[in-house]
Enzyme design. Structure first.
Site, PDB file in Angstrom:
ATOM      1  N   GLY A  49     -34.562  31.485 -26.117  1.00 41.46           N
ATOM      2  CA  GLY A  49     -35.114  30.371 -27.246  1.00 41.46           C
ATOM      3  C   GLY A  49     -35.709  29.534 -26.471  1.00 41.46           C
ATOM      4  O   GLY A  49     -35.128  28.982 -25.151  1.00 41.46           O
ATOM      5  N   ARG A  76     -37.740  37.766 -25.686  1.00 43.08           N
ATOM      6  CA  ARG A  76     -36.327  38.549 -25.321  1.00 43.08           C
ATOM      7  C   ARG A  76     -36.862  39.859 -25.053  1.00 43.08           C
ATOM      8  O   ARG A  76     -37.637  40.434 -25.331  1.00 43.08           O
ATOM      9  CB  ARG A  76     -35.375  38.398 -26.521  1.00 43.08           C
ATOM     10  N   ASP A  88     -27.753  31.018 -21.560  1.00 40.62           N
ATOM     11  CA  ASP A  88     -26.853  31.896 -20.875  1.00 40.62           C
ATOM     12  C   ASP A  88     -27.158  33.424 -20.626  1.00 40.62           C
ATOM     13  O   ASP A  88     -26.996  33.793 -19.596  1.00 40.62           O
ATOM     14  CB  ASP A  88     -25.305  31.792 -21.579  1.00 40.62           C
ATOM     15  N   GLY A  89     -28.086  33.656 -21.578  1.00 48.18           N
ATOM     16  CA  GLY A  89     -28.601  35.006 -21.315  1.00 48.18           C
ATOM     17  C   GLY A  89     -29.713  35.110 -20.256  1.00 48.18           C
ATOM     18  O   GLY A  89     -29.474  36.006 -19.466  1.00 48.18           O
ATOM     19  N   THR A 106     -32.234  24.863 -23.550  1.00 50.70           N
ATOM     20  CA  THR A 106     -31.817  25.177 -24.848  1.00 50.70           C
ATOM     21  C   THR A 106     -31.472  23.953 -25.715  1.00 50.70           C
ATOM     22  O   THR A 106     -30.794  22.934 -25.239  1.00 50.70           O
ATOM     23  CB  THR A 106     -30.491  26.186 -24.878  1.00 50.70           C
ATOM     24  N   ASP A 109     -29.331  23.728 -27.978  1.00 50.60           N
ATOM     25  CA  ASP A 109     -28.213  23.820 -28.635  1.00 50.60           C
ATOM     26  C   ASP A 109     -26.958  23.070 -27.756  1.00 50.60           C
ATOM     27  O   ASP A 109     -25.941  22.666 -28.327  1.00 50.60           O
ATOM     28  CB  ASP A 109     -27.813  25.293 -28.855  1.00 50.60           C
ATOM     29  N   ASP A 160     -25.250  24.446 -25.464  1.00 50.06           N
ATOM     30  CA  ASP A 160     -24.165  25.145 -25.486  1.00 50.06           C
ATOM     31  C   ASP A 160     -23.685  25.627 -24.244  1.00 50.06           C
ATOM     32  O   ASP A 160     -23.117  26.605 -24.101  1.00 50.06           O
ATOM     33  CB  ASP A 160     -24.329  26.334 -26.787  1.00 50.06           C
ATOM     34  N   MET A 164     -29.975  23.512 -36.623  1.00 47.54           N
ATOM     35  CA  MET A 164     -29.820  24.422 -35.668  1.00 47.54           C
ATOM     36  C   MET A 164     -28.759  24.031 -34.735  1.00 47.54           C
ATOM     37  O   MET A 164     -28.172  22.756 -34.673  1.00 47.54           O
ATOM     38  CB  MET A 164     -31.075  24.609 -35.116  1.00 47.54           C
ATOM     39  N   ARG A 193     -26.830  27.247 -32.867  1.00 49.79           N
ATOM     40  CA  ARG A 193     -26.369  28.486 -32.699  1.00 49.79           C
ATOM     41  C   ARG A 193     -24.653  28.393 -33.068  1.00 49.79           C
ATOM     42  O   ARG A 193     -24.316  27.701 -34.229  1.00 49.79           O
ATOM     43  CB  ARG A 193     -26.741  29.214 -31.348  1.00 49.79           C
ATOM     44  N   GLU A 208     -25.507  25.177 -38.410  1.00 47.54           N
ATOM     45  CA  GLU A 208     -25.941  26.327 -38.806  1.00 47.54           C
ATOM     46  C   GLU A 208     -24.800  27.464 -38.605  1.00 47.54           C
ATOM     47  O   GLU A 208     -24.857  28.452 -39.187  1.00 47.54           O
ATOM     48  CB  GLU A 208     -27.198  26.676 -38.305  1.00 47.54           C
ATOM     49  N   HIS A 246     -37.086  25.783 -37.614  1.00 45.19           N
ATOM     50  CA  HIS A 246     -37.687  25.776 -36.315  1.00 45.19           C
ATOM     51  C   HIS A 246     -38.448  24.647 -36.088  1.00 45.19           C
ATOM     52  O   HIS A 246     -38.687  24.455 -34.820  1.00 45.19           O
ATOM     53  CB  HIS A 246     -38.538  27.126 -36.130  1.00 45.19           C
ATOM     54  N   ARG A 285     -37.234  22.965 -33.081  1.00 48.02           N
ATOM     55  CA  ARG A 285     -37.317  23.492 -31.648  1.00 48.02           C
ATOM     56  C   ARG A 285     -38.652  23.069 -31.181  1.00 48.02           C
ATOM     57  O   ARG A 285     -38.604  23.230 -29.798  1.00 48.02           O
ATOM     58  CB  ARG A 285     -37.339  24.998 -31.764  1.00 48.02           C
TER      59      ARG A 285
HETATM   60  P1  ADP Z   1     -30.817  32.499 -23.960  1.00 38.93           P
HETATM   61  O1  ADP Z   1     -31.338  32.625 -22.545  1.00 38.93           O
HETATM   62  O2  ADP Z   1     -31.160  31.387 -24.479  1.00 38.93           O
HETATM   63  O3  ADP Z   1     -29.228  32.577 -23.985  1.00 38.93           O
HETATM   64  P2  ADP Z   1     -30.887  35.419 -24.479  1.00 38.93           P
HETATM   65  O4  ADP Z   1     -29.331  35.589 -24.786  1.00 38.93           O
HETATM   66  O5  ADP Z   1     -31.914  36.105 -25.694  1.00 38.93           O
HETATM   67  O6  ADP Z   1     -31.117  33.937 -24.476  1.00 38.93           O
HETATM   68  O7  ADP Z   1     -31.270  35.891 -23.203  1.00 38.93           O
HETATM   69  C1  ADP Z   1     -32.581  35.847 -22.622  1.00 38.93           C
HETATM   70  C2  ADP Z   1     -33.121  37.063 -22.005  1.00 38.93           C
HETATM   71  O8  ADP Z   1     -32.085  37.183 -20.771  1.00 38.93           O
HETATM   72  C3  ADP Z   1     -32.799  38.571 -22.793  1.00 38.93           C
HETATM   73  O9  ADP Z   1     -33.821  38.835 -23.849  1.00 38.93           O
HETATM   74  C4  ADP Z   1     -32.764  39.532 -21.633  1.00 38.93           C
HETATM   75  O10 ADP Z   1     -34.014  39.645 -21.191  1.00 38.93           O
HETATM   76  C5  ADP Z   1     -32.011  38.404 -20.316  1.00 38.93           C
HETATM   77  N1  ADP Z   1     -30.412  38.901 -20.446  1.00 38.93           N
HETATM   78  C6  ADP Z   1     -29.683  38.570 -21.543  1.00 38.93           C
HETATM   79  N2  ADP Z   1     -28.475  39.027 -21.220  1.00 38.93           N
HETATM   80  C7  ADP Z   1     -28.623  39.756 -20.052  1.00 38.93           C
HETATM   81  C8  ADP Z   1     -27.664  40.667 -19.244  1.00 38.93           C
HETATM   82  N3  ADP Z   1     -26.415  40.597 -19.507  1.00 38.93           N
HETATM   83  N4  ADP Z   1     -28.122  41.297 -18.152  1.00 38.93           N
HETATM   84  C9  ADP Z   1     -29.341  40.924 -17.632  1.00 38.93           C
HETATM   85  N5  ADP Z   1     -30.434  40.083 -18.426  1.00 38.93           N
HETATM   86  C10 ADP Z   1     -29.964  39.510 -19.467  1.00 38.93           C
END
Ligand code: ADP
Length: 355
Positions: free
Chosen positions: A15, A76, A107-108, A129, A131, A133, A173, A175, A226, A255, A258
């Protein structure tokens, strides 16, 4: 022997958040000032997989800190979570001689950064982010701007509520985190703030509103996080009308929160984090996220930060703590406790100072 960095890449992923551009600018300039080339990876990890790489000069990033969104775009990318996608990303790094990456996101994004780091591409994470979080960091890039945007929206809504003697239920928002809701609830003198972290006493709200209306109060603001779900906010709006007789309207800024011009706090926090990220990467550090703790910009191992996050959210899995020392686990618990106490204190204040 320490690796000599000639070129680094920057990406924004997940995000978007206001302030990401200031982070991009500061990483770029800090690296160029140390004689290192910089490239932008467009659209997060999908840009790495699909070879969307562009050189970045100081002119490219000059003055971008005043713009919301992310000038490197975000996306994503599920493909990146699998070994095949990951190998394509690594091949792109090799082709472009990218020696290391600063990954800005949530975190993703940090999970992705760890996966690259352990496969030989050093990465540093920067929080991006709205959030707030990321348990490891007291604040995140984008959070301050989002809160200010909600506050301005709430101020505008209060004007019309006052004219028409209404109540506005604003769903914000965040999350699964109630930080934006609780902080803006205080700033907006909300008569009620509903967040998923706390039991919400509807009866107490109806009683407070009824009493205040009898005493002549015309406008009311209720802030809902939210995370409680759209049905909750809309249901609460109807119930307020039914139970108090006060006309109520439901607003979901969505949004809008954001985007927008980043606040000074976000721009400068992002710039400081970007500078730290570039410094760490070029020193040979890898697999850490830049954080703010007690007003100090520092860093934490990503694997530690991710487990800490799970601990705070009550989502620890079997074996999660196996590779940490007792001392580390005690520190994690202390951080979680401190964060929970802050939230509890805020909740008490919001409910204690309402008029
Ligand atoms: P955020 O970074 O805001 O938490 P996402 O959770 O959508 O957002 O993660 C962003 C991107 O990071 C994902 O689309 C993916 O490309 C990558 N990603 C997320 N989780 C993993 C994972 N377990 N291993 C490798 N890449 C990941």
């Amino acid at each position: 022997m320490e690796k000599k960095f000639r070129k680094i890449g920057i990406l924004t992923s997940g995000g978007d958040a206001p302030g990401m551009n200031a982070a991009i600018k500061s990483v770029t300039c800090a690296a160029i000032n140390r004689g290192v080339e910089v490239v932008g990876i467009l659209g997060g990890y999908s840009g790495l997989i699909n070879d969307k790489i562009r050189p970045l000069t100081k002119n490219d990033v000059c003055d971008i800190e005043a713009r919301g969104g992310t000038f490197l775009y975000s996306d994503r990318c599920d493909e990146f979570k699998y070994e095949e996608g990951m190998q394509k990303a690594i091949a792109t790094c090799k082709r472009h001689n990218i020696d290391g990456i600063v990954a800005i996101g949530g975190d993703g994004t940090f999970r992705g950064a760890t996966d690259l780091s352990i496969r030989g591409i050093p990465c540093i994470g920067v929080t991006g982010t709205i959030d707030n979080d990321i348990t490891a960091s007291d604040i995140t890039v984008g959070y301050d701007t989002a809160m200010n945007t909600v506050m301005h929206i709430g101020d505008s809504l209060r004007d019309t509520c006052e004219s028409h003697a209404r109540c506005m239920v604003i769903e914000v928002m965040g999350r699964n985190a109630g930080y934006i809701a609780i902080e803006t609830g205080l700033a907006l003198n909300a008569i009620g703030v509903a967040v998923q972290e706390k039991e919400f006493d509807k009866e107490a709200l109806f009683a407070k509103m009824t009493h205040a209306r009898k005493n002549g109060r015309r406008s009311f603001t209720v802030v809902v996080a939210e995370g409680l779900g759209g049905a909750f906010s809309e249901g609460l709006t109807k119930e307020i009308e039914e139970r108090t007789g006060i006309e109520a309207r439901f607003v979901r800024p969505g949004h809008i929160v954001r985007g927008g011009i980043p606040t000074l706090a976000d721009r400068n926090f992002a710039s400081k984090c970007g500078f730290k990220a570039a410094e760490l990467l070029l020193q040979g550090v890898s697999d850490v996220v830049v954080i703010s703790r007690h007003d100090k910009i520092t860093s934490m191992e990503i694997k530690y930060a991710l487990i800490l996050d799970r601990m705070y959210k009550g989502k620890l899995k079997d074996g999660d703590l196996d590779n940490f020392t007792d001392e580390q686990i005690a520190e994690m618990k202390a951080i979680c406790k401190e964060r929970a106490e802050y939230f509890d204190d805020m909740y008490e204040i919001v409910n204690g100072v309402g008029c």
